[in-house]
Design a protein around this motif. Sequence first.
Motif, PDB file in Angstrom:
ATOM      1  N   LEU A 110       0.785  -1.205  -0.052  1.00 50.17           N
ATOM      2  CA  LEU A 110      -0.174   0.029  -0.184  1.00 50.17           C
ATOM      3  C   LEU A 110       0.875   1.363   0.000  1.00 50.17           C
ATOM      4  O   LEU A 110       0.294   2.310  -0.590  1.00 50.17           O
ATOM      5  N   TYR A 111       2.044   0.956   0.678  1.00 46.80           N
ATOM      6  CA  TYR A 111       3.229   2.277   0.863  1.00 46.80           C
ATOM      7  C   TYR A 111       3.449   2.665  -0.656  1.00 46.80           C
ATOM      8  O   TYR A 111       3.239   3.871  -1.314  1.00 46.80           O
ATOM      9  N   LEU A 112       3.858   1.725  -1.495  1.00 48.15           N
ATOM     10  CA  LEU A 112       4.255   1.828  -2.730  1.00 48.15           C
ATOM     11  C   LEU A 112       3.268   2.092  -3.800  1.00 48.15           C
ATOM     12  O   LEU A 112       3.263   2.847  -4.644  1.00 48.15           O
ATOM     13  N   TRP A 113       1.935   1.711  -3.562  1.00 45.95           N
ATOM     14  CA  TRP A 113       0.736   1.804  -4.439  1.00 45.95           C
ATOM     15  C   TRP A 113       0.358   3.496  -4.118  1.00 45.95           C
ATOM     16  O   TRP A 113      -0.107   4.065  -5.111  1.00 45.95           O
ATOM     17  N   ALA A 168      -7.391   1.724   4.395  1.00 44.61           N
ATOM     18  CA  ALA A 168      -6.218   0.843   4.399  1.00 44.61           C
ATOM     19  C   ALA A 168      -4.927   1.570   4.072  1.00 44.61           C
ATOM     20  O   ALA A 168      -4.043   1.300   4.652  1.00 44.61           O
ATOM     21  N   MET A 169      -4.884   2.436   3.150  1.00 44.13           N
ATOM     22  CA  MET A 169      -3.918   3.322   2.827  1.00 44.13           C
ATOM     23  C   MET A 169      -3.428   4.094   4.036  1.00 44.13           C
ATOM     24  O   MET A 169      -2.233   4.152   4.537  1.00 44.13           O
ATOM     25  N   GLY A 170      -4.532   4.625   5.022  1.00 35.91           N
ATOM     26  CA  GLY A 170      -4.149   5.527   6.171  1.00 35.91           C
ATOM     27  C   GLY A 170      -3.472   4.687   7.192  1.00 35.91           C
ATOM     28  O   GLY A 170      -2.581   4.966   7.814  1.00 35.91           O
ATOM     29  N   ALA A 171      -4.219   3.303   7.399  1.00 39.83           N
ATOM     30  CA  ALA A 171      -3.969   2.448   8.367  1.00 39.83           C
ATOM     31  C   ALA A 171      -2.330   1.830   8.004  1.00 39.83           C
ATOM     32  O   ALA A 171      -1.410   1.615   9.020  1.00 39.83           O
ATOM     33  N   ARG A 176       0.159   3.502   6.833  1.00 41.00           N
ATOM     34  CA  ARG A 176       1.096   4.619   7.099  1.00 41.00           C
ATOM     35  C   ARG A 176       1.592   4.463   8.744  1.00 41.00           C
ATOM     36  O   ARG A 176       2.634   4.923   9.015  1.00 41.00           O
ATOM     37  N   VAL A 177       0.121   4.280   9.204  1.00 35.53           N
ATOM     38  CA  VAL A 177       0.758   4.263  10.848  1.00 35.53           C
ATOM     39  C   VAL A 177       1.375   3.011  11.084  1.00 35.53           C
ATOM     40  O   VAL A 177       2.288   2.855  11.788  1.00 35.53           O
ATOM     41  N   TYR A 178       0.963   1.613  10.705  1.00 37.51           N
ATOM     42  CA  TYR A 178       1.630   0.613  10.803  1.00 37.51           C
ATOM     43  C   TYR A 178       2.964   0.406  10.447  1.00 37.51           C
ATOM     44  O   TYR A 178       3.801  -0.209  11.074  1.00 37.51           O
ATOM     45  N   LEU A 179       3.388   1.257   9.581  1.00 47.28           N
ATOM     46  CA  LEU A 179       4.839   1.056   8.962  1.00 47.28           C
ATOM     47  C   LEU A 179       5.632   2.306  10.031  1.00 47.28           C
ATOM     48  O   LEU A 179       6.847   2.723   9.770  1.00 47.28           O
ATOM     49  N   SER A 180       4.895   3.023  10.589  1.00 43.72           N
ATOM     50  CA  SER A 180       5.451   3.904  11.649  1.00 43.72           C
ATOM     51  C   SER A 180       5.953   5.046  10.641  1.00 43.72           C
ATOM     52  O   SER A 180       7.044   5.691  10.954  1.00 43.72           O
ATOM     53  N   HIS A 181       5.497   5.469   9.757  1.00 41.93           N
ATOM     54  CA  HIS A 181       5.801   6.458   8.761  1.00 41.93           C
ATOM     55  C   HIS A 181       5.017   7.891   9.271  1.00 41.93           C
ATOM     56  O   HIS A 181       5.515   8.834   8.818  1.00 41.93           O
ATOM     57  N   HIS A 182       3.999   7.524   9.917  1.00 44.92           N
ATOM     58  CA  HIS A 182       3.140   8.849  10.240  1.00 44.92           C
ATOM     59  C   HIS A 182       2.557   8.604  11.595  1.00 44.92           C
ATOM     60  O   HIS A 182       2.093   7.440  11.956  1.00 44.92           O
TER      61      HIS A 182
END
Length: 234
Positions: free
Chosen positions: A75-78, A187-190, A192-198
Amino acid sequence: METMRSSWFFRPGQRSRGVQALWIAFGLIVVLFYFTRRMLVSLRIGGWSKDVDLPVEQWVLAHQDPVWHSVATVLYLWGSTPGMTVTMVILTAIICLWARSWWPLATVAFTALGSVLLTVVLKSVLQVARPTGVPGGPAPPGSFSFPSGHTLNAAALIGIATYLAVVYGLRRYAYLLGGIAVLFVAAMGASRVYLSHHWVSDVLVGLLIGAGWAAVVAILHYFFVPSKRIRQPS
């Protein structure tokens, strides 16, 4: 063939179409400004950060799963600029061909311009530091954190694409398309949090601003794009 206005959802009243559009858009912008300001005040005094952002980040770091980590990375890449560009080019091309009109392309381009400008300006002005990222995962981008650009742009672009698909012939699938759009953006927002980027606050504000900007563009599209005969599925 069936005659439709440029939207099936809004209905003009006694005021001129331009005045209605500007008042509604102005109201949405005021609400977005107020919410963002309140969130920033809470962040600066430490309330939201202490009660929500930091606990969620600690939970994420302690509950990493290889499968969900892979999904979040996809999702990060997408949601990156190349991924969303390809996605929107395909969706817009399909809508333009179906509608036999260039208006969907102009609408998506205007939405993208606004969402990118909002992301760049807010990040540059507010300058909120990012979390450090998940060990072993993709490194966080070098830009500032607030708001989440992935979430803001996904909400704006997928939101306006869904609106256009419904307006230009898929009215009967409005709830299905809306549900898919909501799931994708969430899912996109989640991710970002799951990868600890935001931080969670970045995602929530990005979601609200992106959805609000899509709503503003949809209102302007309804009031200012000429009505036309739109093909309906048999």
